[in-house]
Design a protein around this motif. Structure first.
Motif, PDB file in Angstrom:
ATOM      1  N   LYS A  31       0.839  -1.212   0.000  1.00  6.97           N
ATOM      2  CA  LYS A  31       0.000   0.000   0.000  1.00  6.97           C
ATOM      3  C   LYS A  31       0.869   1.255   0.000  1.00  6.97           C
ATOM      4  O   LYS A  31       0.574   2.241  -0.685  1.00  6.97           O
ATOM      5  CB  LYS A  31      -0.920   0.016   1.230  1.00  6.97           C
ATOM      6  N   SER A  32       1.943   1.212   0.793  1.00  4.45           N
ATOM      7  CA  SER A  32       2.869   2.348   0.841  1.00  4.45           C
ATOM      8  C   SER A  32       3.524   2.564  -0.531  1.00  4.45           C
ATOM      9  O   SER A  32       3.609   3.700  -1.026  1.00  4.45           O
ATOM     10  CB  SER A  32       3.913   2.086   1.933  1.00  4.45           C
ATOM     11  N   LEU A  33       3.946   1.478  -1.173  1.00  7.97           N
ATOM     12  CA  LEU A  33       4.570   1.593  -2.503  1.00  7.97           C
ATOM     13  C   LEU A  33       3.566   2.077  -3.549  1.00  7.97           C
ATOM     14  O   LEU A  33       3.923   2.819  -4.467  1.00  7.97           O
ATOM     15  CB  LEU A  33       5.186   0.254  -2.914  1.00  7.97           C
ATOM     16  N   MET A  34       2.322   1.680  -3.388  1.00  5.43           N
ATOM     17  CA  MET A  34       1.257   2.158  -4.285  1.00  5.43           C
ATOM     18  C   MET A  34       1.099   3.680  -4.163  1.00  5.43           C
ATOM     19  O   MET A  34       0.968   4.395  -5.159  1.00  5.43           O
ATOM     20  CB  MET A  34      -0.046   1.431  -3.932  1.00  5.43           C
ATOM     21  N   LYS A  35       1.141   4.179  -2.907  1.00  6.25           N
ATOM     22  CA  LYS A  35       1.053   5.633  -2.707  1.00  6.25           C
ATOM     23  C   LYS A  35       2.228   6.350  -3.355  1.00  6.25           C
ATOM     24  O   LYS A  35       2.078   7.412  -3.956  1.00  6.25           O
ATOM     25  CB  LYS A  35       1.077   5.971  -1.195  1.00  6.25           C
ATOM     26  N   ILE A  36       3.408   5.776  -3.228  1.00  2.00           N
ATOM     27  CA  ILE A  36       4.613   6.418  -3.753  1.00  2.00           C
ATOM     28  C   ILE A  36       4.625   6.381  -5.286  1.00  2.00           C
ATOM     29  O   ILE A  36       5.012   7.356  -5.935  1.00  2.00           O
ATOM     30  CB  ILE A  36       5.883   5.732  -3.179  1.00  2.00           C
ATOM     31  N   HIS A  37       4.196   5.263  -5.875  1.00  2.00           N
ATOM     32  CA  HIS A  37       4.319   5.066  -7.330  1.00  2.00           C
ATOM     33  C   HIS A  37       3.041   5.363  -8.111  1.00  2.00           C
ATOM     34  O   HIS A  37       3.100   5.490  -9.330  1.00  2.00           O
ATOM     35  CB  HIS A  37       4.699   3.610  -7.644  1.00  2.00           C
ATOM     36  N   GLN A  38       1.912   5.383  -7.408  1.00  2.00           N
ATOM     37  CA  GLN A  38       0.620   5.435  -8.105  1.00  2.00           C
ATOM     38  C   GLN A  38       0.454   4.245  -9.043  1.00  2.00           C
ATOM     39  O   GLN A  38      -0.206   4.327 -10.085  1.00  2.00           O
ATOM     40  CB  GLN A  38       0.455   6.756  -8.883  1.00  2.00           C
ATOM     41  N   GLN A  39       1.119   3.157  -8.726  1.00  2.00           N
ATOM     42  CA  GLN A  39       0.930   1.906  -9.481  1.00  2.00           C
ATOM     43  C   GLN A  39       1.345   0.754  -8.568  1.00  2.00           C
ATOM     44  O   GLN A  39       2.080   0.957  -7.592  1.00  2.00           O
ATOM     45  CB  GLN A  39       1.766   1.897 -10.767  1.00  2.00           C
ATOM     46  N   ALA A  40       0.838  -0.434  -8.851  1.00  4.53           N
ATOM     47  CA  ALA A  40       1.124  -1.583  -7.992  1.00  4.53           C
ATOM     48  C   ALA A  40       2.577  -2.032  -8.138  1.00  4.53           C
ATOM     49  O   ALA A  40       3.077  -2.165  -9.251  1.00  4.53           O
ATOM     50  CB  ALA A  40       0.182  -2.734  -8.329  1.00  4.53           C
ATOM     51  N   ILE A  41       3.228  -2.214  -6.993  1.00  2.00           N
ATOM     52  CA  ILE A  41       4.603  -2.722  -6.967  1.00  2.00           C
ATOM     53  C   ILE A  41       4.611  -3.934  -6.038  1.00  2.00           C
ATOM     54  O   ILE A  41       4.097  -3.860  -4.928  1.00  2.00           O
ATOM     55  CB  ILE A  41       5.577  -1.655  -6.396  1.00  2.00           C
ATOM     56  N   ARG A  42       5.181  -5.019  -6.495  1.00  3.25           N
ATOM     57  CA  ARG A  42       5.194  -6.248  -5.712  1.00  3.25           C
ATOM     58  C   ARG A  42       6.509  -6.356  -4.938  1.00  3.25           C
ATOM     59  O   ARG A  42       7.566  -6.044  -5.471  1.00  3.25           O
ATOM     60  CB  ARG A  42       5.057  -7.425  -6.691  1.00  3.25           C
ATOM     61  N   ILE A  43       6.420  -6.786  -3.674  1.00  4.53           N
ATOM     62  CA  ILE A  43       7.646  -6.998  -2.895  1.00  4.53           C
ATOM     63  C   ILE A  43       7.934  -8.485  -2.723  1.00  4.53           C
ATOM     64  O   ILE A  43       7.024  -9.321  -2.781  1.00  4.53           O
ATOM     65  CB  ILE A  43       7.580  -6.334  -1.501  1.00  4.53           C
ATOM     66  N   TYR A  44       9.219  -8.805  -2.514  1.00  5.73           N
ATOM     67  CA  TYR A  44       9.672 -10.179  -2.292  1.00  5.73           C
ATOM     68  C   TYR A  44      10.525 -10.203  -1.035  1.00  5.73           C
ATOM     69  O   TYR A  44      11.562  -9.541  -0.978  1.00  5.73           O
ATOM     70  CB  TYR A  44      10.480 -10.666  -3.499  1.00  5.73           C
ATOM     71  N   ALA A  45      10.064 -10.937  -0.020  1.00  8.13           N
ATOM     72  CA  ALA A  45      10.793 -10.983   1.247  1.00  8.13           C
ATOM     73  C   ALA A  45      11.658 -12.231   1.327  1.00  8.13           C
ATOM     74  O   ALA A  45      11.495 -13.168   0.528  1.00  8.13           O
ATOM     75  CB  ALA A  45       9.807 -10.954   2.405  1.00  8.13           C
ATOM     76  N   SER A  46      12.547 -12.256   2.314  1.00 11.89           N
ATOM     77  CA  SER A  46      13.407 -13.431   2.511  1.00 11.89           C
ATOM     78  C   SER A  46      12.578 -14.654   2.884  1.00 11.89           C
ATOM     79  O   SER A  46      13.029 -15.785   2.736  1.00 11.89           O
ATOM     80  CB  SER A  46      14.415 -13.151   3.615  1.00 11.89           C
ATOM     81  N   GLY A  47      11.387 -14.408   3.393  1.00 12.82           N
ATOM     82  CA  GLY A  47      10.491 -15.490   3.803  1.00 12.82           C
ATOM     83  C   GLY A  47       9.372 -14.855   4.593  1.00 12.82           C
ATOM     84  O   GLY A  47       9.419 -13.666   4.897  1.00 12.82           O
ATOM     85  N   ARG A  48       8.348 -15.663   4.903  1.00 12.72           N
ATOM     86  CA  ARG A  48       7.252 -15.096   5.683  1.00 12.72           C
ATOM     87  C   ARG A  48       7.512 -15.254   7.170  1.00 12.72           C
ATOM     88  O   ARG A  48       8.366 -16.043   7.585  1.00 12.72           O
ATOM     89  CB  ARG A  48       5.940 -15.781   5.319  1.00 12.72           C
TER      90      ARG A  48
END
Lengths: 251, 251
Positions: free
Chosen positions: A39-56
């Motif tokens: 949601k934070s990245l969406m606010k910054i970019h005005q487009q969907a950005i997917r994140i990839y973590a080391s694990g859940r």
């Protein structure tokens, strides 16, 4: 903000208080860390950005230093990235560090190993201010016996018995635990576990079993029996989530 | 449980995490510490029991050692009282000690003085795990100047300027601050204030003013001006509630 032609990959180290999250990974009708960051990245970019973590991490589990990556068309400095993320995120997520990394860096695939810490409070006194950050067991614990059990868990084994039956992990359940250390202080034992991979609830089952051995509800032999039978039931309880911290991801 | 003919007065020392409470005192449509304790006593007695605390605390303010009393017709040992209360209370309230006291003991009227502590984090790093237990100010603070200001606040004064305009306190606003100490560590300053009585928001206005003086937004002279004019506006900000702990009530 300038949109550049190329995408920049960013590696982010973040801390979060897991208390009010239903874990890391996005799920329907639940507040998760991934959802808040996206949601934070969406606010910054005005487009969907997917994140990839080391694990859940599970519901209620904390991270002192989770690592994730994402790609952005924006051209910001590392410190401006940190500020942009921090100011758009809720206050139970903290952005510790942002680094520009080569396009082939991957937060999960490149992780060599991970360290978790689990905080056990064993004194009689209840600490109301740390109730979400430790497991309060009121028994006396035999730390020597727990260290002996820990040394038997170290090494490369099939950890099937040490994983939740509802685990999502398919296939081979062989993992290597490089090290388990118990640090003892007046009121706490901290269990530090470093390994190359972890199954669902694996650290919590290790810690719950160590506590059951330390309080004589289980005996040492259950470890070998678990490796021989792959039966979850021969081991101890699953320690509750709030004592667990993803402490460090090593690359 | 045995109901005795006579009432026994009980003095209780309790800690609570103020984060999820709208303060101590019962109010409509809000979760308060008093309400939770009186609900617990209702479960134990099957009748309404009223409690009397040393004083109230604001929404979000914590207590390490609040003191209260109540009267009960039940005949329990002190340790059984502690257990009965703890097991019926939510986990953000902790019963530290229960004592049988003479019928003339009064938690508020007999209090000689009280000590509060206020925890300020002044490093750049945000600590997500302590965000509800400290005030994160990012300025460098001139501790020497803050100590000088603190020494001017000590003593017996009319503290009208140091109280919220919405204060409930009527009449004389003269109070005696016996001592203000600043304890400095790497990332924190702890302000410890001991006095014979406190007006609404008084400790938070003292701390907010000390921080504004330490960061040069206010100068030392504002203290004397406040005592001369009784004008709240000459002082600094009201520090946020989450850094404040009712630390000790002295009898």
């Amino acid at each position: 903000m300038v949109r550049s032609q190329t995408m920049q990959r960013l590696k982010v180290q973040l801390a979060y208080d897991g208390t009010l999250f239903s874990g890391f990974q996005v799920q329907v009708n639940a507040r998760t860390v991934q959802e808040e960051i996206e949601k934070s990245l969406m606010k910054i970019h005005q487009q969907a950005i997917r994140i990839y973590a080391s694990g859940r991490t599970d519901s209620g589990v904390h991270a002192r230093a989770q690592v994730m990556h994402f790609d952005s068309p924006l051209d910001l400095t590392e410190s401006n990235w940190q500020r942009a993320l921090q100011t758009t995120l809720p206050n139970d997520i903290s952005i510790e560090k942002v680094e520009k990394v080569p396009q082939d860096f991957h937060a999960r695939k490149d992780a060599l190993d991970k360290t978790y810490r689990y905080i056990i409070r064993f004194s009689d006194d209840y600490d109301v201010f740390n109730r979400n950050y430790e497991w309060h067991v009121r028994q006396r614990l035999d730390i020597k016996e727990m260290r002996e059990a820990a040394s038997q868990i170290q090494g490369t084994h099939d950890f099937t018995a040490f994983s939740a039956s509802k685990t999502n992990v398919k296939g081979d359940k062989t993992r290597t635990i490089h090290n388990i250390e118990l640090h003892e202080s007046d009121e706490h034992v901290v269990v530090e576990v470093t390994g190359d991979g972890f199954l669902t609830h694996m650290v919590r089952i290790i810690v719950g079993t160590l506590v059951d051995i330390g309080s004589k509800r289980k005996n040492l032999q259950c470890i070998q029996e678990a490796f021989e039978t792959n039966d979850r039931r021969v081991l101890g309880q699953t320690a509750p989530p709030q004592g667990l911290f993803l402490w460090k991801v090593n690359y």
